[in-house]
Design an enzyme around this catalytic site. Structure first.
Site, short mmCIF file in Angstrom:
data_model
loop_
_atom_site.label_atom_id
_atom_site.label_comp_id
_atom_site.label_asym_id
_atom_site.label_seq_id
_atom_site.Cartn_x
_atom_site.Cartn_y
_atom_site.Cartn_z
N ASN A 1 0.87 -1.17 0.00
CA ASN A 1 0.00 0.00 0.00
C ASN A 1 0.91 1.23 0.00
O ASN A 1 1.49 1.57 1.02
CB ASN A 1 -0.88 -0.06 1.25
CG ASN A 1 -1.82 1.12 1.37
OD1 ASN A 1 -1.80 2.04 0.52
ND2 ASN A 1 -2.63 1.14 2.39
N ARG B 1 -11.40 14.82 8.84
CA ARG B 1 -12.26 15.25 7.72
C ARG B 1 -13.66 15.58 8.22
O ARG B 1 -14.20 14.87 9.05
CB ARG B 1 -12.36 14.12 6.68
CG ARG B 1 -11.12 13.99 5.83
CD ARG B 1 -11.23 12.82 4.86
NE ARG B 1 -10.20 11.85 5.12
CZ ARG B 1 -10.23 10.58 4.71
NH1 ARG B 1 -11.25 10.13 4.01
NH2 ARG B 1 -9.24 9.76 4.99
N HIS C 1 -13.20 2.40 0.69
CA HIS C 1 -13.19 1.36 1.72
C HIS C 1 -13.86 0.08 1.23
O HIS C 1 -14.29 -0.75 2.04
CB HIS C 1 -13.96 1.79 3.00
CG HIS C 1 -13.27 2.83 3.82
ND1 HIS C 1 -13.96 3.79 4.51
CD2 HIS C 1 -11.96 3.05 4.08
CE1 HIS C 1 -13.10 4.56 5.16
NE2 HIS C 1 -11.88 4.14 4.91
#
Ligand code: ADP
Length: 394
Positions: free
Chosen positions: A10, A237, A176
């Site tokens: 990742n 966020r 997700h």
């Protein structure tokens, strides 16, 4: 055939998270992180069983970091590495599942990059470096957005002029997806239901947070949109705000687009509301000591989450259960309980003891007897990426 090993990668703009996944072992034989890449402080950390180690790789870029990692991986895997699975954030409308990496799929990932300007180029750095270093290995891309390509049009379109969708791809994509898919399959197994014949609501609550409605193994709606900013309150966020906020701040305060973007993505959410921290553990502790900002941040987080779950229920014909996952979902009995306090109309109620027990990786049912199913299911995106990679090897 002996159990196969997949390296899962990742890549961020200055980091690489990795895990070696063996299909027969629950624990990862090796995992770690290369960070501060491109700087004099670049360093590679890894963990093998209980043993932790690190290596200073001053000035290393993604390729050099991977070349340091390769001998460690080969040693742990006994020279038996079967493939590499790469997490890619955005697959646009090109990818509704994982794909083998080749010139054609690489081009498509590059074409989608304007939709995820911070993430896809970083993901591509890792892919290109790994393909040069391991040219004979099968490499696969697994997309955060792919699972949500099954959303019906009425769920993925914004009510803005059609040309913005047609010519510029302005629509809801969702993220997700790897986690939502993994935990809904696990939940079906735990409940002895077929995953292609069951319906779930999922709350993935980590630093980023999203909800998802899943019917018969397909995503039907999700709270994130064009970008991962839409929807729930998250660590830093904001989630949903009035879409006029940008223009209001520009007119009233003279803020630039960049300033508003940074505020909504990096200074808002739990951090902005509490004035204290983006970390739920810290907020729970501060709340216990009477910190007003932490208390408010938790209240807003749970109310907005409940509201999102209630709206997601519109996408389902029936409900087999609600799933909590991600660092907060897997560990915070308080957040689960406060969220369900707002969902009485759906008949949801928790068993306090079961709720308190399911923390630190313990999965299980936490609903009160006679009420709809609520499960805690630890997510495992690395394993799902490895499984998708193995499926393309077969
Ligand atoms: P990421 O999205 O970066 O993978 P995680 O899924 O690890 O993040 O989730 C991180 C969040 O989980 C943080 O807000 C952290 O405070 C929270 N968390 C972890 N453990 C606990 C706990 N015991 N109680 C409450 N929150 C927790």
């Amino acid at each position: 055939m002996s159990a196969r090993n997949i390296l899962v990668i990742n890549c961020g703009s200055s980091s690489i998270k990795f895990a070696l996944v063996n299909e027969a072992e629950e624990q990862f034989p090796l995992s770690g992180l290369a960070e501060r890449l491109g700087s004099p402080e670049a360093v590679l950390h890894w963990q093998q069983g209980e043993h932790k180690d690190s290596l200073v790789i001053a000035g290393a870029d993604h390729r050099l970091a991977l070349s340091h990692l390769l001998p460690i991986v080969q040693r742990v895997a006994d020279g038996q590495l079967h493939g590499i699975g790469h997490r890619v954030v955005h697959g646009g409308e090109h990818f509704s599942g994982a794909c083998r990496l080749d010139d054609v799929s690489l081009l498509a990932i590059r074409q989608v990059a304007p939709l995820a300007p911070l993430h896809n180029p970083a993901n591509l750095l890792g892919i290109e470096a790994a393909m040069k270093l391991f040219p004979s290995l099968v490499q696969v891309a697994v997309f955060d957005t792919a699972f949500h390509q099954s959303l019906p049009e009425h769920a993925y379109r914004y009510a803005v002029p059609e040309a913005l969708y047609r010519d510029h791809g302005v629509r809801r994509y969702g993220f997700h997806g790897t986690s939502h898919r993994y935990v809904s399959q696990k939940a079906a197994e735990m409940s002895e239901l077929p995953s292609d014949g069951s319906s779930w609501l999922v709350a993935h609550l980590g630093n980023g947070c999203s909800t998802c409605a899943i019917e018969n193994g397909h995503s039907r709606d999700t709270s994130m949109g064009l970008t991962p900013l839409e929807g729930l309150v998250m660590g830093t966020r904001s989630g949903d705000v009035d879409p006029n906020l940008h223009s209001h701040l520009a007119r009233a305060l003279g803020w630039s687009l960049e300033r508003v973007d940074a505020m909504l993505n990096k200074e808002s959410g739990l951090l902005g509301l509490s004035g204290l921290s983006n970390d739920m553990r810290a907020l729970e502790q501060a709340r216990e000591q009477g910190h007003a900002g932490a208390t408010l941040a938790i209240e807003v987080f749970c109310y907005r989450l409940a509201k999102s779950l209630a709206s997601m229920s519109c996408a389902l014909q029936r409900l087999d259960g609600l799933i909590f996952t991600g660092g907060i979902g897997e560990n915070s009995a308080l957040i689960r309980s406060k969220t369900l306090d707002h969902l009485g109309l759906l008949g949801l109620k928790l068993d306090a003891q079961a709720n308190a027990r399911c923390v630190r990786g313990i999965a299980g049912a936490i609903h009160a007897h006679g009420h709809p199913r609520v499960l805690v299911v630890p997510t495992n995106e690395e394993r799902q990426i490895a499984l998708d990679t193995l499926a393309l090897l077969d």
